[in-house]
Design a protein around this motif. Sequence first.
Motif, PDB file in Angstrom:
ATOM      1  N   LEU A  69       4.098  34.899 -17.034  1.00 24.97           N
ATOM      2  CA  LEU A  69       3.263  35.899 -17.708  1.00 24.97           C
ATOM      3  C   LEU A  69       1.828  35.413 -17.866  1.00 24.97           C
ATOM      4  O   LEU A  69       0.881  36.186 -17.696  1.00 24.97           O
ATOM      5  N   ASP A  70       1.655  34.141 -18.176  1.00 23.97           N
ATOM      6  CA  ASP A  70       0.302  33.610 -18.323  1.00 23.97           C
ATOM      7  C   ASP A  70      -0.441  33.620 -16.992  1.00 23.97           C
ATOM      8  O   ASP A  70      -1.602  34.020 -16.931  1.00 23.97           O
ATOM      9  N   VAL A  71       0.219  33.204 -15.946  1.00 23.75           N
ATOM     10  CA  VAL A  71      -0.428  33.177 -14.627  1.00 23.75           C
ATOM     11  C   VAL A  71      -0.759  34.592 -14.161  1.00 23.75           C
ATOM     12  O   VAL A  71      -1.867  34.855 -13.680  1.00 23.75           O
ATOM     13  N   ILE A  72       0.183  35.518 -14.315  1.00 22.42           N
ATOM     14  CA  ILE A  72      -0.083  36.909 -13.924  1.00 22.42           C
ATOM     15  C   ILE A  72      -1.230  37.479 -14.746  1.00 22.42           C
ATOM     16  O   ILE A  72      -2.142  38.115 -14.208  1.00 22.42           O
ATOM     17  N   GLY A  73      -1.189  37.258 -16.041  1.00 21.50           N
ATOM     18  CA  GLY A  73      -2.240  37.786 -16.907  1.00 21.50           C
ATOM     19  C   GLY A  73      -3.609  37.217 -16.598  1.00 21.50           C
ATOM     20  O   GLY A  73      -4.614  37.919 -16.655  1.00 21.50           O
ATOM     21  N   ALA A  74      -3.652  35.938 -16.250  1.00 21.20           N
ATOM     22  CA  ALA A  74      -4.942  35.288 -16.024  1.00 21.20           C
ATOM     23  C   ALA A  74      -5.463  35.453 -14.602  1.00 21.20           C
ATOM     24  O   ALA A  74      -6.653  35.271 -14.366  1.00 21.20           O
ATOM     25  N   THR A  75      -4.607  35.784 -13.659  1.00 22.46           N
ATOM     26  CA  THR A  75      -5.076  35.900 -12.278  1.00 22.46           C
ATOM     27  C   THR A  75      -5.158  37.341 -11.792  1.00 22.46           C
ATOM     28  O   THR A  75      -6.063  37.683 -11.045  1.00 22.46           O
ATOM     29  N   ILE A  76      -4.231  38.172 -12.208  1.00 21.64           N
ATOM     30  CA  ILE A  76      -4.214  39.548 -11.716  1.00 21.64           C
ATOM     31  C   ILE A  76      -4.867  40.505 -12.706  1.00 21.64           C
ATOM     32  O   ILE A  76      -5.724  41.302 -12.340  1.00 21.64           O
ATOM     33  N   ILE A  77      -4.462  40.431 -13.957  1.00 18.13           N
ATOM     34  CA  ILE A  77      -4.962  41.377 -14.947  1.00 18.13           C
ATOM     35  C   ILE A  77      -6.369  41.017 -15.415  1.00 18.13           C
ATOM     36  O   ILE A  77      -7.208  41.881 -15.615  1.00 18.13           O
ATOM     37  N   ASN A  78      -6.634  39.739 -15.588  1.00 20.36           N
ATOM     38  CA  ASN A  78      -7.952  39.277 -16.036  1.00 20.36           C
ATOM     39  C   ASN A  78      -8.435  38.190 -15.077  1.00 20.36           C
ATOM     40  O   ASN A  78      -8.450  37.017 -15.431  1.00 20.36           O
ATOM     41  N   PRO A  79      -8.820  38.568 -13.850  1.00 24.95           N
ATOM     42  CA  PRO A  79      -9.156  37.564 -12.832  1.00 24.95           C
ATOM     43  C   PRO A  79     -10.271  36.618 -13.280  1.00 24.95           C
ATOM     44  O   PRO A  79     -11.220  37.014 -13.934  1.00 24.95           O
ATOM     45  N   GLY A  80     -10.106  35.374 -12.916  1.00 24.64           N
ATOM     46  CA  GLY A  80     -11.124  34.376 -13.213  1.00 24.64           C
ATOM     47  C   GLY A  80     -10.922  33.658 -14.527  1.00 24.64           C
ATOM     48  O   GLY A  80     -11.664  32.747 -14.853  1.00 24.64           O
ATOM     49  N   ALA A  81      -9.913  34.041 -15.293  1.00 25.10           N
ATOM     50  CA  ALA A  81      -9.709  33.437 -16.608  1.00 25.10           C
ATOM     51  C   ALA A  81      -8.587  32.404 -16.611  1.00 25.10           C
ATOM     52  O   ALA A  81      -8.174  31.963 -17.668  1.00 25.10           O
ATOM     53  N   PHE A  82      -8.089  32.007 -15.449  1.00 28.63           N
ATOM     54  CA  PHE A  82      -6.957  31.084 -15.419  1.00 28.63           C
ATOM     55  C   PHE A  82      -7.387  29.661 -15.759  1.00 28.63           C
ATOM     56  O   PHE A  82      -8.379  29.148 -15.251  1.00 28.63           O
ATOM     57  N   PHE A  83      -6.619  29.042 -16.638  1.00 28.53           N
ATOM     58  CA  PHE A  83      -6.770  27.627 -16.968  1.00 28.53           C
ATOM     59  C   PHE A  83      -5.366  27.109 -17.244  1.00 28.53           C
ATOM     60  O   PHE A  83      -4.648  27.658 -18.087  1.00 28.53           O
TER      61      PHE A  83
END
Length: 185
Positions: A69-83
């Motif tokens: 869920l974190d990876v999907i949320g940070a890469t697909i739903i809110n691109p560029g916010a992954f850490f």
Amino acid sequence: MENTTRTWVFPKLDTRQFVLLAMLMALHMVLSRLTVGTNVLQVSFAFVTMSLIAKWYGPLWSMLIAAILDVIGATIINPGAFFVGFTFTAMISALIYSLAYFKHDKTSWWRVSVAVGLVLLIANIGLNSIWLVMMYHTAHDWPSFLAFITPRVIKNLIMFPIQVGISYFLLNNQVISHTTKKIFS
């Protein structure tokens, strides 16, 4: 709920359990995006779905789902916010909730308070603050960290009784108990 002592396995999911998990994941994605606040100080009710996932699916499934869920949320739903630090924090939170709620038909105030307190202290105040300082602050000294963390501590102190109350009533709700017996027995 199954009375096995094997907590550290990936139990096989039947169709109903898998569909319920997918619905909880979708609801989690919605709740995690309905936040109030800034990037540094956010209020969200996504803990509700993660608590249910932890209660019903155990530590391994909930940690895996938290990471997904974190990876999907940070890469697909809110691109560029992954850490990756936030993914680790999500997994730690899921682990804490699982250890507190999994295989417990009735969840006491004490158990919920400890679980929520540990998640707020270790994950929200501790780890997430470290990740945010690493990402956004150029001055890595103690006074700037204290100035940064103070509003986060206040926010989590305010959220503690709210999360404990919501979690307790949700986890001990008759509908949740009925669902547990119907789908996980």
